[in-house]
Design an enzyme around this catalytic site. Sequence first.
Site, PDB file in Angstrom:
ATOM      1  N   HIS A 253      10.557  -1.737  11.688  1.00 25.76           N
ATOM      2  CA  HIS A 253      11.085  -1.235  12.952  1.00 25.76           C
ATOM      3  C   HIS A 253       9.973  -0.503  13.694  1.00 25.76           C
ATOM      4  O   HIS A 253       9.388   0.442  13.184  1.00 25.76           O
ATOM      5  CB  HIS A 253      12.251  -0.275  12.708  1.00 25.76           C
ATOM      6  CG  HIS A 253      13.503  -0.961  12.240  1.00 25.76           C
ATOM      7  ND1 HIS A 253      14.336  -0.449  11.287  1.00 25.76           N
ATOM      8  CD2 HIS A 253      14.056  -2.142  12.615  1.00 25.76           C
ATOM      9  CE1 HIS A 253      15.347  -1.281  11.090  1.00 25.76           C
ATOM     10  NE2 HIS A 253      15.194  -2.322  11.884  1.00 25.76           N
TER      11      HIS A 253
ATOM     12  N   GLU B  37       9.299   3.462  14.085  1.00 24.83           N
ATOM     13  CA  GLU B  37       9.225   4.317  12.897  1.00 24.83           C
ATOM     14  C   GLU B  37       7.769   4.504  12.471  1.00 24.83           C
ATOM     15  O   GLU B  37       7.355   4.041  11.407  1.00 24.83           O
ATOM     16  CB  GLU B  37      10.133   3.730  11.808  1.00 24.83           C
ATOM     17  CG  GLU B  37      11.585   3.711  12.309  1.00 24.83           C
ATOM     18  CD  GLU B  37      12.566   2.869  11.480  1.00 24.83           C
ATOM     19  OE1 GLU B  37      12.184   2.424  10.381  1.00 24.83           O
ATOM     20  OE2 GLU B  37      13.709   2.666  11.949  1.00 24.83           O
TER      21      GLU B  37
ATOM     22  N   ARG C 149      12.568  -0.842  18.843  1.00 18.43           N
ATOM     23  CA  ARG C 149      12.901  -1.037  17.426  1.00 18.43           C
ATOM     24  C   ARG C 149      12.648  -2.463  16.930  1.00 18.43           C
ATOM     25  O   ARG C 149      12.141  -2.670  15.818  1.00 18.43           O
ATOM     26  CB  ARG C 149      14.373  -0.670  17.252  1.00 18.43           C
ATOM     27  CG  ARG C 149      14.996  -1.017  15.924  1.00 18.43           C
ATOM     28  CD  ARG C 149      16.474  -0.647  15.987  1.00 18.43           C
ATOM     29  NE  ARG C 149      17.246  -1.225  14.915  1.00 18.43           N
ATOM     30  CZ  ARG C 149      17.420  -0.648  13.726  1.00 18.43           C
ATOM     31  NH1 ARG C 149      16.855   0.500  13.451  1.00 18.43           N
ATOM     32  NH2 ARG C 149      18.149  -1.229  12.797  1.00 18.43           N
TER      33      ARG C 149
ATOM     34  N   HIS D 139      11.132   2.919   5.934  1.00 19.81           N
ATOM     35  CA  HIS D 139      11.682   3.161   7.268  1.00 19.81           C
ATOM     36  C   HIS D 139      11.649   4.650   7.577  1.00 19.81           C
ATOM     37  O   HIS D 139      11.254   5.455   6.771  1.00 19.81           O
ATOM     38  CB  HIS D 139      13.154   2.735   7.317  1.00 19.81           C
ATOM     39  CG  HIS D 139      13.402   1.275   7.177  1.00 19.81           C
ATOM     40  ND1 HIS D 139      14.059   0.535   8.132  1.00 19.81           N
ATOM     41  CD2 HIS D 139      13.102   0.406   6.193  1.00 19.81           C
ATOM     42  CE1 HIS D 139      14.149  -0.713   7.741  1.00 19.81           C
ATOM     43  NE2 HIS D 139      13.585  -0.828   6.563  1.00 19.81           N
TER      44      HIS D 139
ATOM     45  N   GLU E 107      14.040   5.859   3.596  1.00 16.73           N
ATOM     46  CA  GLU E 107      14.068   6.397   4.948  1.00 16.73           C
ATOM     47  C   GLU E 107      13.339   7.734   4.868  1.00 16.73           C
ATOM     48  O   GLU E 107      13.824   8.665   4.233  1.00 16.73           O
ATOM     49  CB  GLU E 107      15.512   6.613   5.425  1.00 16.73           C
ATOM     50  CG  GLU E 107      16.332   5.353   5.586  1.00 16.73           C
ATOM     51  CD  GLU E 107      16.130   4.691   6.943  1.00 16.73           C
ATOM     52  OE1 GLU E 107      15.398   5.237   7.776  1.00 16.73           O
ATOM     53  OE2 GLU E 107      16.708   3.599   7.163  1.00 16.73           O
TER      54      GLU E 107
END
Lengths: 384, 177
Positions: free
Chosen positions: A158, A161, A216, A286, A360
Site C-alpha cells: 500500500h 504506508e 493506497r 503494512h 501493521e
Amino acid sequence: DQVLHIVPETFQQVQHLQHLCSTLLLDLWKPLLPEDIWAGEDLHIRVPAPLVEEVKDSLDQHMISYKVLIPDVQELVDQSMPRERSRHRRVPEGYVYTQYHPMEEIYQWMTQIQKSNSELVTQHYLGKTIENRTMYYLQISQPSDKTKKIIWMDCGIHAREWISPAFCQWFVKEILQNYKSDPKISRFLQNLDLYILPVLNIDGYIYSWEKDRLWRKNRSPHMNGTCYGTDLNRNFNSSWGNIGVSYNCNSEIFCGSGPESEPETRAVAQFIKRKKSDILCYLTIHSYGQYILTPYGSTTKPPSNSEELMHVAEKAAAALMGKYGTSYEVGPTSLILYSNSGSSRDWAHMIGIPFSYTFELRDTGTHGFVLPPDQIQPTCEETM
Amino acid sequence: DIDDIGHKYHLELVLEDVLDKDSTVNCTAEVLYHLGNKNIAPDVQFTIEGELKNTDEADNVFYNQIKSLEKELVAENIPDSHGNVSPEMEPIHLLAWVASGYVIWQNSTENTKFQLAQIKHVKQVKRSDEYLEFDYMILLHEMVSQEIIPWQMTVLWHPQHGVQVTQDSRQPKHASE
C-alpha cells in the site's frame, strides 16, 4: 568562519575598519561597501576562520569593541539546507535509514547493497508494474551445500504506508551489518534464506511521493482512464471478491477486475507458487495499527494450525513490546480488525505456507500513515 | 443489546496526555449506538476520575500569538509528507485534532473507525469579537473502507470558552486536490 557585529565610535575606528576590510579582503555583510561604514552605524563582517584570531587581535589593539553575531557560519548553512536528502544520496555507507527515501534512491540502494555484500546478497527480477517499472527482490543467502527454507517478506503493498519500505531497508541493513557478530542472526542464516521485496507497489509509492501522499492502491487505469488503482491486498486469489471489498474502481478497496488481475499481484504470486514447497514463512508489512495479524480475513473459520500461528505471533508481540513498550494486538484479521478477502497473507496460507502474517506497524492513529521520521528507528528496532 | 433501542457499550479507559505521556487519568464511559437511524450520533456519557491538567499558560501564549499576527494565518499540509509539524503549527494541529474528534463522534457508527490523517488546508477567519476562528479542510481516514474523506470544518476557540465546531460538511473526494 564567524560574523562580527561592530559599532564604530570614532572616525579613526572607521578608518581602521575600512583598512582591515580591504587588506584582508573581508566579506562585508552590512554595509556592502567599505566606503559606507560610518561611526554609530551597525557593521557586520564575515571573517574567514583562519583570520578570526588576527582580526580580533587587531580590533582589541585599536580598542574597537565587537560582538560575535554568528559563531559558526557553516553550522547555520547546514541547518538551513532542505531536508538533507541531497547530502546523503551516497548509498549505503552514507545511506540514511532514519529517513524516507523516494523510489529512485531505493533502486540505487538495492544495487549498492548487492555490490557491497555480494557474498550474501543477490538482486533478482520479479516482474513489472502496470506502469512498466521493474520489481526487484533481494535474496540474502549464505552459501551452503544444504537447501534452506525460505522466509519471504514484502513491504509497500500500500503506497501511503511509508514506514513499511523503510522497515524493509532497515531490516536488510541490520542483517548485513550484524550477521558475522550476532550469533542469533548467523544461526538464522545457516538454516534460512531471506527474500525481501522492499517495495511491492512501486507505481503507487512514487505517486504518493509526487502527487497524493495518501494514495493506497496501484495505478492501473479503469473506465477509460477516468479512474485509477486496484487495492493489491484485495487482489489475490483467496476468496477473491467475497467480503470487505468494493467492485467500484473509485473505492480504496477496489479488488480489481478479477483475482490476480494486476501485474504486481501476478509477479508476487507466480514467484511464491514456484517456491512454495520451500517457503516456511510469508510476511507482509503494512501500517498502521500495531497488529500482528494471522489468517484469515475472509472467514472467521480458524486456519488448521491456528494454535501454532498464534503462539509464534504472541511471542513476537512480547519481544516487540520488550524493546520500547509498544503494544501490538495479535489475532486473526476477521476477528480483531475487519473482514476482507483477496489478501496476500490469506492467499499464502491457503496455498500451503504454514506461517503467514501481516504486520501493521506504528502507530495507532496519532500520526497514522504520516509517521514522522524520528519514529523510523524505534519502530524498526522493536520490529526487528 | 438494548431491544428496540440499540447497542450500549460500557468502557473503562485511560486518558493519556499527548504532550506528557506520563500524565494519565482514568475514565469510565457509556456509549449507546442507536438502532436503525445511522444519522444520529451515538450517545456518550462519561466520568473523569481526577482532574485534567491546567493549560491556561499555554492557551494564553497561543491566543496572544494569533491575536498579534498582522495577517490572518494560512497553512497547508500539516503534517507534511514526512510527518513533520513545525513548532508554530503544533497548536493549530492540536486544535484540529480536538475539533475533528467532534466531527468523528457525530459521524461514527459501530462499523466505522475514523482518524484524522492530515490537515490539508487551514485559514484563519477575521472576527470582531474575542474568539479565534479557523476554517479547516481536513482529511479523515476511515479504517474499514480505507477511505480518505475530505471534510470542511469551521472551528471557534477561546482560552476560557474552549472549542466549538460551528459548521462542518463532508466534501466530495476530489475537494482536497
